[in-house]
Design an enzyme around this catalytic site. Structure first.
Site, PDB file in Angstrom:
ATOM      1  N   SER A  37      26.111 -73.409-112.488  1.00  0.00           N
ATOM      2  CA  SER A  37      26.450 -74.025-111.209  1.00  0.00           C
ATOM      3  C   SER A  37      26.732 -75.521-111.364  1.00  0.00           C
ATOM      4  O   SER A  37      27.542 -75.921-112.193  1.00  0.00           O
ATOM      5  CB  SER A  37      25.320 -73.752-110.212  1.00  0.00           C
ATOM      6  OG  SER A  37      25.686 -74.115-108.912  1.00  0.00           O
ATOM      7  N   ASP A  78      31.586 -65.622-105.914  1.00  0.00           N
ATOM      8  CA  ASP A  78      30.242 -65.142-106.244  1.00  0.00           C
ATOM      9  C   ASP A  78      29.288 -65.200-105.054  1.00  0.00           C
ATOM     10  O   ASP A  78      28.075 -65.088-105.209  1.00  0.00           O
ATOM     11  CB  ASP A  78      29.661 -65.920-107.432  1.00  0.00           C
ATOM     12  CG  ASP A  78      29.482 -67.416-107.146  1.00  0.00           C
ATOM     13  OD1 ASP A  78      29.442 -67.813-105.971  1.00  0.00           O
ATOM     14  OD2 ASP A  78      29.390 -68.189-108.118  1.00  0.00           O
ATOM     15  N   HIS A 110      26.031 -65.599-107.279  1.00  0.00           N
ATOM     16  CA  HIS A 110      25.925 -66.924-107.888  1.00  0.00           C
ATOM     17  C   HIS A 110      24.695 -67.031-108.790  1.00  0.00           C
ATOM     18  O   HIS A 110      24.802 -67.410-109.954  1.00  0.00           O
ATOM     19  CB  HIS A 110      25.863 -67.986-106.782  1.00  0.00           C
ATOM     20  CG  HIS A 110      25.981 -69.385-107.275  1.00  0.00           C
ATOM     21  ND1 HIS A 110      27.121 -69.887-107.857  1.00  0.00           N
ATOM     22  CD2 HIS A 110      25.077 -70.414-107.293  1.00  0.00           C
ATOM     23  CE1 HIS A 110      26.936 -71.153-108.187  1.00  0.00           C
ATOM     24  NE2 HIS A 110      25.704 -71.494-107.868  1.00  0.00           N
TER      25      HIS A 110
END
Length: 455
Positions: A186, A392, A417
């Site tokens: 991320s 995602d 995610h």
């Protein structure tokens, strides 16, 4: 980022190293060091209280008393003179534990005995990847390290850059001077982009490969726009009653440079520009009308200002205004330039894993034709409606795969995610790209993989 949840693994895949240990009779594997870099919300955070003999309390993540402890310790204000977000309570110092060579802070985010016994895997972060790598012969402190950081701060802030440099030096030295393979998740990819842009020579000196997972290279407009207006619900369902509330999150995030730095990139050629839409009620000459108004990325700034003009929080009897912060926006625009200027040094292999096949917020709408917004400040007390794109669940695929680098390989995996960190296909790809087991590639023919080797 930011937000998305859920488990990602598919079933029926064989992982050669996962959950196993090297037999004592076999020689120690020849491994280049690996550094795991977390994203926003992906590090344990402690609050050190100077008034109580330096007592440390885990404020993120915790399941029990989470909202109260969060509000007492982590509510912060941005200081434009230093570029840092600082706790409202001057007696609180925020720390990220570096135990277990940095791995403790990014493994299980609430490491309490109850959470471990109940296997509350919503707070399992790099846990599966750490287990897999240890099972493949990596040793903590020799060939396996973690880097957690104060994710409230800017991705280019000095402490984060210095900390990452020190961790790379430590990992290389511990392994006999070898170059380091990095796996980021991320927002950790944005932090690495900033480091690569600002310290390209150091990146080139210490890094061999970089595997980016679910990075919002061009932002996560739907989620971030809503974070700034109404907050973030980290856990959905009844479990959310035991966690930090959406509104408490909001009052922190509106003062965090890291959030502003994940707004949609104005210079990116989106398939369609992200929009904020508001059903607005207005009266002219005594006549009332309802109109759906759209705000593009540039117009949205005025919307943020108007919607947050009365935003405030009460802390220990004091009222603290928390409007949309133009100083942070200015800083974040500078960070975007730093990210856009990042260049991958020669000789470094870059790999990108991005999430696909999940509805991912892109445009955000507030109010409705039957229940319109009369004053824009009302937005902060409403819940959003989204229009979705592929991604995602948090980061659009369009953003995550637009890294701008000469990638060795890009692969889309159908997972959420956070679920990407425990997805079996992702674990296989990591093994393949690290050269742990060259046989692993044969399993990818039946995996949930799309756009492999996309350039």
């Amino acid at each position: 980022m930011v937000g998305g949840g859920g488990g990602g693994g598919g079933g029926g895949f064989f992982l050669p190293c996962f959950g196993s240990r090297m037999p004592e009779s076999e020689p120690e594997p020849d491994r280049d060091p690996v550094l795991l870099v977390s994203g926003i919300g992906g590090s344990i955070i402690h609050a050190k209280n100077k008034k109580f003999f330096g007592l440390q309390t885990r404020v993120w993540v915790r399941i029990f008393l989470s909202d109260l402890v969060f509000r007492e310790n982590l509510i912060s204000i941005y200081n434009p003179d230093t570029g840092y977000t600082e706790c409202v309570d001057d007696n609180i110092e925020i720390l990220v534990p570096d135990d277990d060579d940095g791995l403790y802070a990014i493994d299980i985010l609430d490491p309490s005995a109850v959470v471990k016994c109940l296997h509350v895997d919503d707070v399992y972060h790099f846990h599966n990847i750490i287990d897999m790598l240890v099972g493949c012969g990596y040793k903590k402190g020799t060939t396996l390290f973690g880097f957690g950081y104060d994710f409230r701060q800017s991705n280019r802030i000095g402490k984060a850059m210095d900390g990452l440099k020190a961790k790379l030096e430590t990992a290389s030295k511990a392994s006999g001077g070898r170059k380091v393979n990095i796996i980021s998740h991320s927002m950790g990819g944005l932090l690495l982009s900033c480091f690569m842009s600002l310290h390209n020579d150091i990146f080139s000196k210490y890094v061999n490969k970089w595997i980016a997972i679910a990075c919002p290279f061009q932002g996560a407009p739907g989620c971030i726009n809503d974070c700034l207006l109404t907050g973030l619900q980290f856990i959905e369902g009844y479990e959310s009653q035991f966690f930090v509330s959406r509104w408490t999150f909001h009052q922190l995030l509106v003062e965090c440079p890291s959030i502003y730095e994940m707004l949609g990139n104005l210079g990116f050629n989106w398939h369609a520009q992200p929009q904020i839409q508001v059903w607005q009620k207005s009266s002219v000459d005594g006549k009332t009308s309802v109109e759906l108004k759209s705000y593009g990325p540039t117009d949205s700034i005025a919307l943020f200002e108007e919607a947050l003009r009365n935003n405030q929080i009460k802390f220990h009897g004091k009222t603290i205004p928390l409007p949309f912060n133009l100083d942070i926006l200015k800083w974040a625009n500078g960070t975007r330039q730093v990210i856009d200027n990042a260049r991958l040094p020669d000789g470094i292999s870059f790999y990108n894993i991005y999430g696909t096949s999940l509805d991912t917020p892109f445009d955000v709408c507030y109010g409705s034709e039957s229940l319109p917004i009369e004053d824009l400040s009302e937005i902060c007390k409403t819940l959003p409606q989204y229009s979705y794109v592929n991604g995602d669940g948090t980061v659009p695929s369009e953003s995550a795969k637009a890294d701008g680098f000469e990638a060795t390989e890009r692969v889309g995996v159908a997972a959420s995610h956070r679920g990407l960190l425990k997805d079996e296909t992702v674990l296989q790809l990591i093994q393949k790209w690290l050269g742990i087991d060259q046989k692993v590639s044969k399993h990818l023919t039946t995996s949930k993989v799309f756009d492999a080797a996309l350039k």
